[in-house]
Design a protein around this motif. Structure first.
Motif, PDB file in Angstrom:
ATOM      1  N   ALA A 286     -55.794 -81.773  25.920  1.00 48.41           N
ATOM      2  CA  ALA A 286     -54.780 -81.988  26.889  1.00 48.41           C
ATOM      3  C   ALA A 286     -54.021 -83.431  26.526  1.00 48.41           C
ATOM      4  N   CYS A 287     -54.777 -84.145  25.522  1.00 48.51           N
ATOM      5  CA  CYS A 287     -54.048 -85.303  24.816  1.00 48.51           C
ATOM      6  C   CYS A 287     -53.342 -85.040  23.496  1.00 48.51           C
ATOM      7  N   ASN A 288     -53.108 -83.849  22.801  1.00 55.60           N
ATOM      8  CA  ASN A 288     -52.470 -83.550  21.928  1.00 55.60           C
ATOM      9  C   ASN A 288     -53.448 -84.056  20.677  1.00 55.60           C
ATOM     10  N   LEU A 289     -54.839 -83.932  20.826  1.00 56.28           N
ATOM     11  CA  LEU A 289     -55.681 -84.305  19.830  1.00 56.28           C
ATOM     12  C   LEU A 289     -56.264 -83.000  19.247  1.00 56.28           C
ATOM     13  N   PRO A 290     -56.363 -82.857  18.005  1.00 59.36           N
ATOM     14  CA  PRO A 290     -56.865 -81.832  17.517  1.00 59.36           C
ATOM     15  C   PRO A 290     -58.454 -81.299  18.107  1.00 59.36           C
ATOM     16  N   ILE A 291     -58.717 -79.965  18.288  1.00 56.96           N
ATOM     17  CA  ILE A 291     -59.900 -79.581  19.013  1.00 56.96           C
ATOM     18  C   ILE A 291     -60.747 -78.563  18.062  1.00 56.96           C
ATOM     19  N   ILE A 292     -62.192 -79.267  17.929  1.00 59.62           N
ATOM     20  CA  ILE A 292     -63.277 -78.300  17.386  1.00 59.62           C
ATOM     21  C   ILE A 292     -64.242 -78.053  18.230  1.00 59.62           C
ATOM     22  N   SER A 293     -64.584 -76.874  18.673  1.00 62.56           N
ATOM     23  CA  SER A 293     -65.541 -76.510  19.513  1.00 62.56           C
ATOM     24  C   SER A 293     -66.423 -75.434  19.120  1.00 62.56           C
ATOM     25  N   ASN A 294     -67.691 -75.102  19.994  1.00 66.89           N
ATOM     26  CA  ASN A 294     -68.173 -73.994  19.361  1.00 66.89           C
ATOM     27  C   ASN A 294     -67.540 -72.727  20.530  1.00 66.89           C
ATOM     28  N   ASP A 295     -67.917 -71.539  20.379  1.00 65.81           N
ATOM     29  CA  ASP A 295     -67.418 -70.547  21.201  1.00 65.81           C
ATOM     30  C   ASP A 295     -68.124 -70.529  22.611  1.00 65.81           C
ATOM     31  N   VAL A 296     -67.792 -71.200  23.553  1.00 71.73           N
ATOM     32  CA  VAL A 296     -68.549 -71.230  24.680  1.00 71.73           C
ATOM     33  C   VAL A 296     -67.612 -71.005  25.907  1.00 71.73           C
ATOM     34  N   GLY A 297     -67.859 -70.322  26.896  1.00 71.57           N
ATOM     35  CA  GLY A 297     -67.052 -70.245  28.233  1.00 71.57           C
ATOM     36  C   GLY A 297     -65.667 -69.576  27.591  1.00 71.57           C
ATOM     37  N   ASP A 298     -64.827 -69.940  28.101  1.00 72.92           N
ATOM     38  CA  ASP A 298     -63.275 -69.620  27.867  1.00 72.92           C
ATOM     39  C   ASP A 298     -62.732 -70.443  26.588  1.00 72.92           C
ATOM     40  N   VAL A 299     -63.493 -71.076  25.915  1.00 73.81           N
ATOM     41  CA  VAL A 299     -62.564 -71.932  24.922  1.00 73.81           C
ATOM     42  C   VAL A 299     -61.888 -71.114  24.118  1.00 73.81           C
ATOM     43  N   SER A 300     -62.195 -69.943  23.557  1.00 74.90           N
ATOM     44  CA  SER A 300     -61.451 -69.082  22.455  1.00 74.90           C
ATOM     45  C   SER A 300     -60.290 -68.853  23.202  1.00 74.90           C
ATOM     46  N   GLU A 301     -60.282 -68.273  24.543  1.00 76.91           N
ATOM     47  CA  GLU A 301     -59.068 -68.057  25.120  1.00 76.91           C
ATOM     48  C   GLU A 301     -58.152 -69.344  25.275  1.00 76.91           C
ATOM     49  N   ARG A 302     -58.534 -70.363  25.768  1.00 79.82           N
ATOM     50  CA  ARG A 302     -57.938 -71.543  26.057  1.00 79.82           C
ATOM     51  C   ARG A 302     -57.344 -72.128  24.745  1.00 79.82           C
ATOM     52  N   LEU A 303     -57.917 -71.948  23.544  1.00 84.68           N
ATOM     53  CA  LEU A 303     -57.413 -72.410  22.149  1.00 84.68           C
ATOM     54  C   LEU A 303     -56.454 -71.588  21.787  1.00 84.68           C
ATOM     55  N   GLN A 304     -56.149 -70.308  22.254  1.00 85.09           N
ATOM     56  CA  GLN A 304     -55.170 -69.365  21.417  1.00 85.09           C
ATOM     57  C   GLN A 304     -53.823 -70.253  21.637  1.00 85.09           C
ATOM     58  N   GLY A 305     -53.168 -70.388  20.482  1.00 91.97           N
ATOM     59  CA  GLY A 305     -51.956 -71.152  20.538  1.00 91.97           C
ATOM     60  C   GLY A 305     -51.951 -72.495  20.144  1.00 91.97           C
ATOM     61  N   VAL A 306     -53.069 -73.243  20.340  1.00 93.20           N
ATOM     62  CA  VAL A 306     -53.300 -74.636  19.907  1.00 93.20           C
ATOM     63  C   VAL A 306     -53.411 -74.653  18.373  1.00 93.20           C
ATOM     64  N   PHE A 307     -52.830 -75.704  17.899  1.00 89.92           N
ATOM     65  CA  PHE A 307     -52.849 -76.103  16.482  1.00 89.92           C
ATOM     66  C   PHE A 307     -52.749 -77.401  16.196  1.00 89.92           C
ATOM     67  N   PRO A 308     -53.496 -78.223  15.336  1.00 87.79           N
ATOM     68  CA  PRO A 308     -54.760 -77.629  15.122  1.00 87.79           C
ATOM     69  C   PRO A 308     -55.859 -77.584  15.870  1.00 87.79           C
ATOM     70  N   SER A 309     -56.929 -76.435  15.832  1.00 87.17           N
ATOM     71  CA  SER A 309     -57.887 -76.284  16.426  1.00 87.17           C
ATOM     72  C   SER A 309     -58.703 -75.452  15.538  1.00 87.17           C
ATOM     73  N   LYS A 310     -59.942 -75.441  16.244  1.00 86.70           N
ATOM     74  CA  LYS A 310     -61.130 -74.606  15.325  1.00 86.70           C
ATOM     75  C   LYS A 310     -62.351 -74.284  15.991  1.00 86.70           C
ATOM     76  N   ILE A 311     -62.819 -72.997  16.007  1.00 87.56           N
ATOM     77  CA  ILE A 311     -64.092 -72.638  16.657  1.00 87.56           C
ATOM     78  C   ILE A 311     -64.960 -72.406  15.650  1.00 87.56           C
ATOM     79  N   VAL A 312     -66.145 -72.880  15.831  1.00 93.06           N
ATOM     80  CA  VAL A 312     -67.241 -72.963  14.949  1.00 93.06           C
ATOM     81  C   VAL A 312     -68.479 -72.489  15.427  1.00 93.06           C
ATOM     82  N   GLN A 313     -69.379 -72.076  14.393  1.00 94.37           N
ATOM     83  CA  GLN A 313     -70.726 -71.653  15.169  1.00 94.37           C
ATOM     84  C   GLN A 313     -71.401 -72.965  15.428  1.00 94.37           C
TER      85      GLN A 313
END
Length: 81
Positions: free
Chosen positions: A1-28
């Motif tokens: 929410a503070c316009n910083l890039p996001i890197i996360s594991n795919d937990v909860g609704d992370v993949s849904e919430r990161l749709q359209g967010v750039f740059p962001s990345k979901i990793v194992q």
């Protein structure tokens, strides 16, 4: 929410919430994948568009508060009928 890039594991609704967010990345959940993702995003040298995406998804504080209030109102109405 503070316009910083996001890197996360795919937990909860992370993949849904990161749709359209750039740059962001979901990793194992793997330290090597995480390290590579951090390096890739840092090399981009840009902020993300996460704040506008939160507003688009209506998950900002005002909308969440409104939705919670509506749930409580509905529960109150159901208990009085």
């Amino acid at each position: 929410a503070c316009n910083l890039p996001i890197i996360s594991n795919d937990v909860g609704d992370v993949s849904e919430r990161l749709q359209g967010v750039f740059p962001s990345k979901i990793v194992q959940q793997n330290k090597y994948e995480l390290a590579i993702a951090i390096e890739e995003i840092l090399n981009l040298g840009i902020r993300s568009n996460s704040r506008i995406e939160i507003l688009n998804q209506e998950i900002d504080d005002d909308n969440i508060s409104y939705k919670i209030k509506k749930i409580y109102e509905k529960l109150m109405n159901e208990t009085h009928t």
